[in-house]
Motif scaffolding. Structure first.
Motif, mmCIF file in Angstrom:
data_model
loop_
_atom_site.group_PDB
_atom_site.id
_atom_site.type_symbol
_atom_site.label_atom_id
_atom_site.label_comp_id
_atom_site.label_asym_id
_atom_site.label_seq_id
_atom_site.Cartn_x
_atom_site.Cartn_y
_atom_site.Cartn_z
ATOM 1 N N ASN A 1 -7.638 -4.350 1.780
ATOM 2 C CA ASN A 1 -8.026 -3.206 2.605
ATOM 3 C C ASN A 1 -6.922 -2.819 3.583
ATOM 4 O OD1 ASN A 1 -10.502 -2.607 1.416
ATOM 5 N ND2 ASN A 1 -11.553 -4.144 2.652
ATOM 6 N N LYS A 2 -6.210 -3.810 4.100
ATOM 7 C CA LYS A 2 -5.082 -3.524 4.981
ATOM 8 C C LYS A 2 -3.993 -2.768 4.220
ATOM 9 C CE LYS A 2 -2.049 -6.576 7.063
ATOM 10 N NZ LYS A 2 -1.763 -7.796 7.813
ATOM 11 N N THR A 3 -3.726 -3.180 2.993
ATOM 12 C CA THR A 3 -2.730 -2.489 2.166
ATOM 13 C C THR A 3 -3.179 -1.066 1.852
ATOM 14 O OG1 THR A 3 -2.045 -4.586 1.188
ATOM 15 C CG2 THR A 3 -1.447 -2.587 -0.011
ATOM 16 N N LEU A 4 -4.428 -0.895 1.464
ATOM 17 C CA LEU A 4 -4.951 0.440 1.156
ATOM 18 C C LEU A 4 -4.862 1.352 2.376
ATOM 19 C CD1 LEU A 4 -8.059 -0.653 -0.935
ATOM 20 C CD2 LEU A 4 -6.048 0.555 -1.819
ATOM 21 N N LEU B 1 -4.641 5.409 1.589
ATOM 22 C CA LEU B 1 -5.480 5.630 0.407
ATOM 23 C C LEU B 1 -6.941 5.565 0.837
ATOM 24 C CD1 LEU B 1 -3.433 3.451 -2.069
ATOM 25 C CD2 LEU B 1 -3.551 5.957 -1.982
ATOM 26 N N PRO B 2 -7.752 6.544 0.448
ATOM 27 C CA PRO B 2 -9.119 6.655 0.980
ATOM 28 C C PRO B 2 -10.162 5.828 0.234
ATOM 29 C CG PRO B 2 -8.643 8.552 -0.365
ATOM 30 C CD PRO B 2 -7.384 7.709 -0.335
ATOM 31 N N ILE B 3 -9.803 4.608 -0.103
ATOM 32 C CA ILE B 3 -10.778 3.692 -0.699
ATOM 33 C C ILE B 3 -10.672 2.351 0.014
ATOM 34 C CG2 ILE B 3 -10.856 4.769 -2.983
ATOM 35 C CD1 ILE B 3 -8.970 2.533 -3.965
ATOM 36 N N ARG B 4 -11.731 1.559 -0.103
ATOM 37 C CA ARG B 4 -11.737 0.193 0.402
ATOM 38 C C ARG B 4 -12.474 -0.657 -0.619
ATOM 39 N NH1 ARG B 4 -8.721 2.662 2.830
ATOM 40 N NH2 ARG B 4 -8.507 2.957 5.063
ATOM 41 N N THR C 1 -4.885 -6.388 -6.356
ATOM 42 C CA THR C 1 -4.538 -5.453 -5.273
ATOM 43 C C THR C 1 -3.463 -4.489 -5.752
ATOM 44 O OG1 THR C 1 -5.132 -7.027 -3.556
ATOM 45 C CG2 THR C 1 -3.614 -5.278 -2.926
ATOM 46 N N ASP C 2 -2.437 -4.996 -6.419
ATOM 47 C CA ASP C 2 -1.358 -4.138 -6.921
ATOM 48 C C ASP C 2 -1.893 -3.085 -7.897
ATOM 49 O OD1 ASP C 2 0.404 -5.627 -5.407
ATOM 50 O OD2 ASP C 2 1.131 -6.824 -7.104
ATOM 51 N N ILE C 3 -2.800 -3.484 -8.763
ATOM 52 C CA ILE C 3 -3.401 -2.559 -9.736
ATOM 53 C C ILE C 3 -4.185 -1.469 -9.001
ATOM 54 C CG2 ILE C 3 -5.240 -2.372 -11.463
ATOM 55 C CD1 ILE C 3 -4.245 -5.083 -12.570
#
Length: 168
Positions: A33-36, A41-44, A100-102
């Motif tokens: 979530n920190k990366t997103l 990026l509007p997702i969690r 997470t990368d995907i």
């Protein structure tokens, strides 16, 4: 087989494995979530133990298309169901990093392709669902009354037509 599972999950070894997995999932949630968020990026992601899902922070009628982007990025999911996904307890920290990368790769492509736009508004699904249903019933009512009218003799007085309609 079920007895073996129940014995394992209630054993000290099983409880330790479950606790370790819970901690890996919690770490993944925080990191992903920190990366997103850092990539705007509007997702969690959300999870409880082995079950996880993606939440959308940006309204779009096209959010369902993200699953195709995820598949293209390397995450193969079932094409039907509730949208929840399941980990097995052997998911390692490296597996979570790869996931997470995907997700980031898919969501970045999705955003770059314009599926999330700044003025996105919540979609009122009620007319989409009820509109065709209402149209169907209106059409059926017209057909029914048309056939009733056609079955009445042309010289029937209005009272007879009303009685015939009430009897049907």
């Amino acid at each position: 087989a079920m007895n073996a599972v129940l014995k394992y999950v209630s054993s000290p070894e099983g409880r330790k494995a479950s606790d370790n997995f819970r901690d890996r999932v919690a770490t993944w949630l925080k990191d992903c979530n920190k990366t997103l968020e850092s990539k705007d990026l509007p997702i969690r992601v959300n999870a409880h133990r082995t079950t996880w899902c993606i939440s959308y922070k940006q309204h779009s009628i096209f959010n369902f298309l993200l699953m195709y982007y995820l598949r293209d990025a390397g995450l193969i999911m079932a094409w039907v169901g509730t949208g929840k996904m399941i980990f097995n307890m052997e998911f390692s920290a490296e597996d979570f990093k790869s996931l997470t990368d995907i997700i980031v790769r898919a969501a970045t492509s999705f955003k770059e392709d314009g599926w999330w736009f700044p003025d996105g508004k919540p979609v009122n699904k009620l007319p989409l669902v009820l509109g065709p249903t209402w149209a169907f019933f209106q059409r059926k009512a017209k057909e029914t009354f048309a056939s009733l009218s056609a079955s009445l003799p042309p010289s029937a007085p209005p009272a007879a037509a009303a009685a015939a309609a009430a009897a049907a």
